[in-house]
Design a protein around this motif. Structure first.
Motif, short mmCIF file in Angstrom:
data_model
loop_
_atom_site.label_atom_id
_atom_site.label_comp_id
_atom_site.label_asym_id
_atom_site.label_seq_id
_atom_site.Cartn_x
_atom_site.Cartn_y
_atom_site.Cartn_z
N SER A 139 -1.96 0.42 2.12
CA SER A 139 -1.15 -0.65 2.14
C SER A 139 -1.52 -2.05 1.26
O SER A 139 -0.70 -2.68 0.57
CB SER A 139 -0.61 -1.09 3.62
OG SER A 139 -2.14 -1.78 4.10
N ARG A 168 0.03 -4.01 -2.42
CA ARG A 168 0.36 -5.41 -2.54
C ARG A 168 0.79 -5.93 -4.10
O ARG A 168 -0.04 -5.36 -4.92
CB ARG A 168 -0.69 -6.33 -1.92
CG ARG A 168 -0.71 -6.25 -0.28
CD ARG A 168 -1.71 -7.11 0.25
NE ARG A 168 -1.25 -8.58 0.25
CZ ARG A 168 -2.11 -9.60 -0.52
NH1 ARG A 168 -3.01 -9.15 -1.45
NH2 ARG A 168 -1.73 -10.74 -0.74
N ARG A 189 -1.80 -8.37 7.89
CA ARG A 189 -0.65 -8.86 7.46
C ARG A 189 -0.39 -10.33 8.08
O ARG A 189 -0.08 -11.43 7.59
CB ARG A 189 0.75 -8.28 7.51
CG ARG A 189 1.87 -8.78 6.95
CD ARG A 189 3.10 -8.30 6.81
NE ARG A 189 4.23 -8.88 6.23
CZ ARG A 189 4.37 -9.14 4.83
NH1 ARG A 189 3.45 -8.74 4.11
NH2 ARG A 189 5.45 -9.77 4.52
N ASP A 196 -5.15 4.39 5.69
CA ASP A 196 -3.98 3.81 5.84
C ASP A 196 -4.01 2.13 5.35
O ASP A 196 -2.81 1.80 4.71
CB ASP A 196 -3.16 3.91 7.18
CG ASP A 196 -2.97 5.24 7.59
OD1 ASP A 196 -2.80 5.99 6.56
OD2 ASP A 196 -2.33 5.63 8.66
N GLN A 239 -3.04 -2.74 10.37
CA GLN A 239 -2.30 -3.09 9.40
C GLN A 239 -1.56 -4.51 9.81
O GLN A 239 -1.04 -5.38 8.74
CB GLN A 239 -1.07 -2.14 8.78
CG GLN A 239 -1.98 -1.11 8.03
CD GLN A 239 -0.90 0.05 7.63
OE1 GLN A 239 -0.02 -0.25 6.60
NE2 GLN A 239 -1.05 1.17 7.79
#
Length: 248
Positions: free
Chosen positions: A156, A160, A79, A152, A75
């Motif tokens: 996530s 968004r 990002r 996961d 993650q």
């Protein structure tokens, strides 16, 4: 924004160089990030070097992690690379305005506005991630951690504001002639990811380079479909001909 996220223990041993394949991806505007779940010893060291080289060639970042940190690392990397991509684009536009001056020379308030724009774009820009999973025999003990990490990540991305889509590939494929296999085409549906791993068969060699090229082909097909979608259909052509005849 387009990414390939490769999860592997390194040491490819079949087909084209994965470093070369990553360079091709970068030329086509696709960032290649690599998460390494490597073993100890000489094999682990060789795998770690290859992982770093692939990411460097693909314009992305790499991390070597243990299975407990895998989900958090994936993650974070996703990002971070989104932010980097947006920052590069924003900096180019700012540079056009500033000329020879730099962003650091802007007054604090204007610099703050640029940072705010980057943060907003990070959450709202459309994103496509092709997950490429090493399913060679050496990865079998790590599959549970990979499964949890991808679930996961999907959750996530679903949170968004911008449109986020995932496609999942694994390599090698079902036969010796199949370098990689598409398990799940582009989707925003997290529930589809949950049923994915029951279909994976961990076996065989590690054709990392050919697998990356396979993902690139999939991205190219998407661009071709988008191009075709922009072309007028038969009905549109017929209407254009009728209008033209009427005007004449």
């Amino acid at each position: 924004m387009k990414q390939i996220l490769l999860i592997t223990d390194g040491c490819s041993n079949v087909g084209e160089s994965p470093v070369l394949a990553a360079a091709h991806a970068r030329q086509e505007g696709i960032t290649v990030n690599v998460v390494g779940v490597v073993d100890y010893g000489t094999i682990g060291e060789l795998g770690s070097r290859e992982i770093a080289d692939i990411a460097r060639s693909g314009g992305g970042i790499s991390r070597i992690v243990g299975t407990p940190q895998l989900a958090q690392t994936i993650q974070m990397m996703t990002r971070k690379t989104v932010v980097q991509t947006i920052q590069q684009a924003v900096n180019k536009e700012v540079q056009k305005i500033l000329g020879e001056s730099s962003l650091a020379e802007l007054p604090p308030q204007q610099r703050s506005q640029v940072v705010t724009v980057v943060d907003e774009l990070t959450e709202t820009s459309p994103l496509r991630i092709a997950l490429l999973i090493d399913a060679s025999a050496s990865m079998k003990p790590k599959l549970g951690a990979v499964e949890g990490a991808i679930r996961d990540l999907a959750l996530s991305l679903e949170a968004r504001e911008g449109r986020s889509e995932i496609a999942v590939f694994h390599f090698p494929g079902r036969s010796s002639s199949e370098d990689a296999m598409l398990d799940m085409d582009w989707t925003r549906n997290v529930s589809e990811v949950r049923s994915l791993f029951s279909r994976l068969k961990m076996r065989g060699a590690t054709p990392t380079g050919p697998a990356i090229f396979k993902v690139l082909e999939h991205y190219r097909c998407d661009r071709l479909e988008e191009y075709r979608g922009d072309l007028p259909g038969e009905e549109d052509k017929a209407q254009e001909g009728m209008i033209g005849g009427y005007v004449v």
